[in-house]
Design an enzyme around this catalytic site. Structure first.
Site, PDB file in Angstrom:
ATOM      1  N   GLY A  14       0.817  -1.221   0.000  1.00  0.00           N
ATOM      2  CA  GLY A  14       0.000   0.000   0.000  1.00  0.00           C
ATOM      3  C   GLY A  14       0.843   1.259   0.000  1.00  0.00           C
ATOM      4  O   GLY A  14       0.506   2.241   0.654  1.00  0.00           O
ATOM      5  N   SER A  40       0.846  -3.703   5.192  1.00  0.00           N
ATOM      6  CA  SER A  40       1.232  -3.902   6.585  1.00  0.00           C
ATOM      7  C   SER A  40       1.745  -2.594   7.173  1.00  0.00           C
ATOM      8  O   SER A  40       2.783  -2.081   6.752  1.00  0.00           O
ATOM      9  CB  SER A  40       2.330  -4.968   6.647  1.00  0.00           C
ATOM     10  OG  SER A  40       3.008  -4.867   7.869  1.00  0.00           O
ATOM     11  N   ILE A  43       5.288  -2.756   8.495  1.00  0.00           N
ATOM     12  CA  ILE A  43       6.422  -2.619   7.567  1.00  0.00           C
ATOM     13  C   ILE A  43       6.519  -1.174   7.070  1.00  0.00           C
ATOM     14  O   ILE A  43       7.605  -0.608   7.004  1.00  0.00           O
ATOM     15  CB  ILE A  43       6.272  -3.604   6.383  1.00  0.00           C
ATOM     16  CG1 ILE A  43       6.416  -5.026   6.909  1.00  0.00           C
ATOM     17  CG2 ILE A  43       7.301  -3.312   5.298  1.00  0.00           C
ATOM     18  CD1 ILE A  43       6.272  -6.097   5.870  1.00  0.00           C
ATOM     19  N   VAL A  46       8.257   3.190   1.717  1.00  0.00           N
ATOM     20  CA  VAL A  46       9.595   3.768   1.575  1.00  0.00           C
ATOM     21  C   VAL A  46       9.573   5.261   1.941  1.00  0.00           C
ATOM     22  O   VAL A  46      10.574   5.828   2.365  1.00  0.00           O
ATOM     23  CB  VAL A  46      10.148   3.503   0.147  1.00  0.00           C
ATOM     24  CG1 VAL A  46       9.431   4.348  -0.893  1.00  0.00           C
ATOM     25  CG2 VAL A  46      11.644   3.753   0.072  1.00  0.00           C
ATOM     26  N   VAL A  48       9.445   8.089   0.389  1.00  0.00           N
ATOM     27  CA  VAL A  48       9.989   9.150  -0.461  1.00  0.00           C
ATOM     28  C   VAL A  48       9.263   9.070  -1.811  1.00  0.00           C
ATOM     29  O   VAL A  48       8.359   8.264  -1.970  1.00  0.00           O
ATOM     30  CB  VAL A  48      11.523   9.004  -0.651  1.00  0.00           C
ATOM     31  CG1 VAL A  48      12.285   9.553   0.525  1.00  0.00           C
ATOM     32  CG2 VAL A  48      11.912   7.570  -0.918  1.00  0.00           C
ATOM     33  N   LYS A  79       5.770  22.126 -10.679  1.00  0.00           N
ATOM     34  CA  LYS A  79       7.174  21.875 -11.062  1.00  0.00           C
ATOM     35  C   LYS A  79       7.349  22.103 -12.561  1.00  0.00           C
ATOM     36  O   LYS A  79       6.633  21.490 -13.359  1.00  0.00           O
ATOM     37  CB  LYS A  79       7.515  20.422 -10.686  1.00  0.00           C
ATOM     38  CG  LYS A  79       8.877  19.957 -11.188  1.00  0.00           C
ATOM     39  CD  LYS A  79       9.170  18.526 -10.765  1.00  0.00           C
ATOM     40  CE  LYS A  79      10.438  18.014 -11.413  1.00  0.00           C
ATOM     41  NZ  LYS A  79      10.677  16.581 -11.173  1.00  0.00           N
ATOM     42  N   LEU A 334       8.647  -0.323  -6.875  1.00  0.00           N
ATOM     43  CA  LEU A 334      10.029  -0.668  -6.551  1.00  0.00           C
ATOM     44  C   LEU A 334      10.295  -2.164  -6.675  1.00  0.00           C
ATOM     45  O   LEU A 334      11.428  -2.580  -6.882  1.00  0.00           O
ATOM     46  CB  LEU A 334      10.357  -0.185  -5.134  1.00  0.00           C
ATOM     47  CG  LEU A 334      10.260   1.346  -4.941  1.00  0.00           C
ATOM     48  CD1 LEU A 334      10.411   1.714  -3.469  1.00  0.00           C
ATOM     49  CD2 LEU A 334      11.301   2.072  -5.786  1.00  0.00           C
ATOM     50  N   THR A 345      11.530   9.610 -12.242  1.00  0.00           N
ATOM     51  CA  THR A 345      10.821   8.753 -13.204  1.00  0.00           C
ATOM     52  C   THR A 345      10.070   7.576 -12.568  1.00  0.00           C
ATOM     53  O   THR A 345       9.317   6.895 -13.265  1.00  0.00           O
ATOM     54  CB  THR A 345      11.818   8.192 -14.243  1.00  0.00           C
ATOM     55  OG1 THR A 345      13.021   7.809 -13.572  1.00  0.00           O
ATOM     56  CG2 THR A 345      12.136   9.229 -15.289  1.00  0.00           C
ATOM     57  N   ILE A 347       7.596   7.222 -10.247  1.00  0.00           N
ATOM     58  CA  ILE A 347       6.126   7.264 -10.187  1.00  0.00           C
ATOM     59  C   ILE A 347       5.574   7.183 -11.613  1.00  0.00           C
ATOM     60  O   ILE A 347       4.560   6.527 -11.867  1.00  0.00           O
ATOM     61  CB  ILE A 347       5.630   8.519  -9.434  1.00  0.00           C
ATOM     62  CG1 ILE A 347       6.083   8.421  -7.971  1.00  0.00           C
ATOM     63  CG2 ILE A 347       4.107   8.651  -9.517  1.00  0.00           C
ATOM     64  CD1 ILE A 347       5.811   9.648  -7.129  1.00  0.00           C
TER      65      ILE A 347
HETATM   66  P1  FAD Z   1       6.842   1.067  -0.841  1.00  0.00           P
HETATM   67  O1  FAD Z   1       6.515   2.475  -0.630  1.00  0.00           O
HETATM   68  O2  FAD Z   1       8.061   0.521  -0.170  1.00  0.00           O
HETATM   69  O3  FAD Z   1       5.591   0.217  -0.375  1.00  0.00           O
HETATM   70  C1  FAD Z   1       5.678  -1.168  -0.132  1.00  0.00           C
HETATM   71  C2  FAD Z   1       4.375  -1.640   0.481  1.00  0.00           C
HETATM   72  O4  FAD Z   1       4.429  -3.053   0.575  1.00  0.00           O
HETATM   73  C3  FAD Z   1       4.110  -1.093   1.876  1.00  0.00           C
HETATM   74  O5  FAD Z   1       2.753  -0.757   1.996  1.00  0.00           O
HETATM   75  C4  FAD Z   1       4.433  -2.283   2.769  1.00  0.00           C
HETATM   76  O6  FAD Z   1       3.708  -2.246   3.968  1.00  0.00           O
HETATM   77  C5  FAD Z   1       3.991  -3.423   1.877  1.00  0.00           C
HETATM   78  N1  FAD Z   1       4.610  -4.706   2.228  1.00  0.00           N
HETATM   79  C6  FAD Z   1       5.899  -5.077   2.063  1.00  0.00           C
HETATM   80  N2  FAD Z   1       6.083  -6.335   2.529  1.00  0.00           N
HETATM   81  C7  FAD Z   1       4.860  -6.754   2.969  1.00  0.00           C
HETATM   82  C8  FAD Z   1       4.394  -7.959   3.580  1.00  0.00           C
HETATM   83  N3  FAD Z   1       5.199  -8.991   3.850  1.00  0.00           N
HETATM   84  N4  FAD Z   1       3.086  -8.022   3.895  1.00  0.00           N
HETATM   85  C9  FAD Z   1       2.237  -6.980   3.663  1.00  0.00           C
HETATM   86  N5  FAD Z   1       2.627  -5.830   3.101  1.00  0.00           N
HETATM   87  C10 FAD Z   1       3.932  -5.721   2.765  1.00  0.00           C
HETATM   88  N6  FAD Z   1       9.974   8.454  -7.395  1.00  0.00           N
HETATM   89  C11 FAD Z   1       9.564   9.534  -8.067  1.00  0.00           C
HETATM   90  O7  FAD Z   1       8.761   9.409  -8.980  1.00  0.00           O
HETATM   91  N7  FAD Z   1      10.030  10.768  -7.742  1.00  0.00           N
HETATM   92  C12 FAD Z   1      10.956  10.950  -6.785  1.00  0.00           C
HETATM   93  O8  FAD Z   1      11.318  12.089  -6.509  1.00  0.00           O
HETATM   94  C13 FAD Z   1      11.475   9.821  -6.112  1.00  0.00           C
HETATM   95  N8  FAD Z   1      12.430   9.927  -5.176  1.00  0.00           N
HETATM   96  C14 FAD Z   1      12.930   8.802  -4.593  1.00  0.00           C
HETATM   97  C15 FAD Z   1      14.027   8.874  -3.739  1.00  0.00           C
HETATM   98  C16 FAD Z   1      14.595   7.719  -3.201  1.00  0.00           C
HETATM   99  C17 FAD Z   1      15.789   7.813  -2.311  1.00  0.00           C
HETATM  100  C18 FAD Z   1      14.007   6.465  -3.477  1.00  0.00           C
HETATM  101  C19 FAD Z   1      14.567   5.210  -2.862  1.00  0.00           C
HETATM  102  C20 FAD Z   1      12.914   6.379  -4.303  1.00  0.00           C
HETATM  103  C21 FAD Z   1      12.389   7.524  -4.890  1.00  0.00           C
HETATM  104  N9  FAD Z   1      11.333   7.455  -5.779  1.00  0.00           N
HETATM  105  C22 FAD Z   1      10.912   8.563  -6.447  1.00  0.00           C
HETATM  106  C23 FAD Z   1      10.655   6.197  -5.997  1.00  0.00           C
HETATM  107  C24 FAD Z   1       9.349   6.176  -5.209  1.00  0.00           C
HETATM  108  O9  FAD Z   1       9.626   6.407  -3.840  1.00  0.00           O
HETATM  109  C25 FAD Z   1       8.648   4.836  -5.370  1.00  0.00           C
HETATM  110  O10 FAD Z   1       8.549   4.526  -6.733  1.00  0.00           O
HETATM  111  C26 FAD Z   1       7.265   4.890  -4.807  1.00  0.00           C
HETATM  112  O11 FAD Z   1       7.272   5.368  -3.501  1.00  0.00           O
HETATM  113  C27 FAD Z   1       6.620   3.529  -4.851  1.00  0.00           C
HETATM  114  O12 FAD Z   1       7.086   2.683  -3.853  1.00  0.00           O
HETATM  115  P2  FAD Z   1       6.356   1.293  -3.717  1.00  0.00           P
HETATM  116  O13 FAD Z   1       4.905   1.526  -3.500  1.00  0.00           O
HETATM  117  O14 FAD Z   1       6.770   0.423  -4.832  1.00  0.00           O
HETATM  118  O15 FAD Z   1       7.024   0.679  -2.392  1.00  0.00           O
END
Ligand code: FAD
Length: 501
Positions: A14, A40, A43, A46, A48, A79, A334, A345, A347
């Site tokens: 989420g 969860s 957990i 990330v 950011v 932006k 990710l 890039t 998002i």
């Molecule tokens: P996450 O935010 O990590 O979410 C993972 C989810 O999975 C959470 O809800 C967690 O609870 C759940 N989960 C994990 N394991 C389990 C489990 N076992 N059971 C139940 N739930 C679980 N993108 C941009 O477009 N612009 C930016 O400026 C930018 N800056 C960034 C800077 C940094 C340093 C980093 C690392 C990334 C950046 N990004 C940026 C990328 C952006 O942060 C991610 O693409 C975006 O937040 C999506 O993350 P996500 O949802 O894939 O993962």
């Protein structure tokens, strides 16, 4: 073997990826699919990912979001591009804007007319003719489709927003459309013995969530795609060596500028993202060249406003999954790979993967052709963005640290070598038709990083020297008049979308 119709979609995770997936699927396939999202709180996300590129406007349109409400509720700002400081060499800066400088004439793009003039001694930079640059210099923003009555395009823009408010916003949207949210940690994954497809996930405490198709949005963990299905990861850190970040919020900027800033440091770079209530900052670096403690110190020393929390470390490996969709599971966000945040890039990649998955979404479990097509297109997209990012690191005159010497001397993909040679010759851009980055982007980053072409396109020689000077002068006058008429960024926000909190 008969294949079951896909009726139940389970999204695991989420964060931004999970909730964008949920929102888009609920909006477009909500009548035929039951959608459940598992996340969860223990957990967490990330936390950011606060800067975007203009393609996000398409997502908002598909979701039917009201732009001002969206900006207000995410404490967002507008932006116009990214300012790169100290990248080509120390002491230089350039704005990679979302728009074109000037306008094309007589079959040649504007930068070719400018190149021809520059090669004849004209001393103004390409950015002197950029509407976006001038608006950014004056911290102005407004809606402008075109410049006066000309063919010159107006302001292209994206958003900065608070990542946690963005996820909450999309969660509220998705739940209103019927998405069921389940809180819990996945402790096991069950698969069909014959096909290997995922059939259900088991949560802590034994609760079960079954589904016909799964989207893995579990972040860097890649719980389903990597840990369960065993899909490998292509590591690109030899081209994009940064593998760590420290993020810290600081007080808001006094003047809300409409752009992200990326300042090159000795072993990486530092971002600054202006929001209405605070500033997002982070130092992205390679741990081979700097310790975490030193990286945190560099970050704090480089802040423009006082920090309001301690730096938070994040580790990553730049690269991509070997497959983005395997069996009945697609990885989005990710979990599918990571291209470091230099050009904001990630998002966009979430949004583009979601829309591609929607276009190819299987009616039944039998979807080998759709899966191959999805994997092929996602891989190409990752590789195009990768080359654009490498350009910033490799094409530099900096030799002042071990990190920059490594980047200057590293071998780069042939596809990028070709683009560099073509641009260095006559300022032409060898981009693929479906490349995310437009010609104007490649031109600005090539020039900004110090590649000055030796010649220019012969189509730009149709004007006499005097006509060419007049053309450039007129373009400048037109953009000055347009920027004069714009409100400041702050005035625009105050009038239309002041922060909710
Ligand atoms: P996450 O935010 O990590 O979410 C993972 C989810 O999975 C959470 O809800 C967690 O609870 C759940 N989960 C994990 N394991 C389990 C489990 N076992 N059971 C139940 N739930 C679980 N993108 C941009 O477009 N612009 C930016 O400026 C930018 N800056 C960034 C800077 C940094 C340093 C980093 C690392 C990334 C950046 N990004 C940026 C990328 C952006 O942060 C991610 O693409 C975006 O937040 C999506 O993350 P996500 O949802 O894939 O993962």
């Amino acid at each position: 073997m008969t294949h079951k119709a896909v009726q139940k979609l389970v999204i695991v995770g989420g964060g931004t990826a999970g909730w964008i997936s949920a929102a888009a699927f609920a909006r477009l396939l909500g009548k035929s699919l039951t959608i459940e999202l598992v996340e969860s709180d223990a957990i967490g996300t990330v936390g950011v990912g606060e800067a975007t590129i203009p393609q996000i406007i398409r997502l908002n349109t598909i979701l039917g979001l009201d732009e001002h409400d969206f900006v207000r509720r995410t404490n967002g700002t507008f932006k116009l591009g990214i300012e790169f400081v100290d990248w080509g060499s120390k002491g230089t800066r350039y704005l990679h804007t979302f728009g074109d400088a000037g306008m094309s004439l007589a079959g040649a793009p504007f930068h070719q007319h400018w190149l021809r003039a520059a090669q004849a001694g004209h001393d103004k930079s390409l950015w002197h003719y950029s509407l976006h640059q001038l608006a950014a210099d004056h911290a102005k923003f407004g809606k402008l489709d075109r410049v006066g009555n000309t063919a010159m395009t107006g302001l292209a823009y994206a958003y900065h927003f608070d990542a946690s408010l963005y996820a909450a916003y999309l969660r509220a949207y998705s739940e209103k459309l019927g998405v069921k949210r389940t809180e819990g940690m996945v402790s096991a994954v069950m698969r069909d013995g014959e096909s290997g497809d995922i059939t259900k996930i088991i949560l802590d405490g034994g609760r079960e969530v079954s589904g016909d198709f799964f989207i893995d949005c579990t972040g860097f963990r890649g719980l389903l795609i990597g840990q369960e299905l065993g899909v490998g990861y292509q590591d690109w850190s030899h081209w994009l060596p940064c593998n760590s970040a420290q993020a810290v919020p600081s007080e808001r900027l006094e003047t809300l500028v409409p752009y992200t800033r990326a300042t090159a440091k000795d072993a990486g770079w530092q971002w600054r993202i202006p929001l209405q209530h605070r500033t997002g900052n982070g130092h992205v670096y390679c741990s081979d060249f700097i310790s975490d403690d030193e990286a945190a110190r560099v970050l704090l020393d480089g802040l423009d406003t006082p920090a309001i929390a301690d730096p938070r470390p994040i580790r990553f490996t730049t690269g991509r999954r070997e497959q983005f969709w395997s069996h009945n599971c697609a990885a989005i966000g990710l979990s599918s790979g990571f291209l470091e945040p230099l050009e904001s890039t990630s998002i966009h990649l979430i949004q583009s993967h979601v829309s591609r998955l929607l276009q190819l979404f299987p009616g039944t479990g039998n979807a080998a052709a759709e899966r191959d097509e999805y994997n092929r297109r996602c891989a190409a997209e990752f590789e195009q963005i990768r080359d654009f990012l490498i350009l910033h690191y490799h094409q530099t005159a900096r030799k002042d640290s071990e990190f920059w010497r490594y980047c200057r001397n590293m071998a780069v993909p042939d596809s990028l070598t070709h683009k560099l040679a073509l641009f260095a010759s006559t300022g032409r851009v060898g981009r693929d038709a479906d490349d995310l980055f437009r010609e104007a982007s490649w031109v600005q980053v090539m020039l900004g990083q110090g590649v000055m072409p030796q010649g220019h396109d012969p189509m730009a020689t149709g004007l006499t020297g005097q006509q060419s000077e007049e053309f450039l002068t007129n373009v400048r006058k037109l953009i000055e008049r347009a920027v004069d008429g714009l409100p400041t960024h702050q005035e625009y926000l105050d009038a239309h979308c002041p922060a909710a909190i």
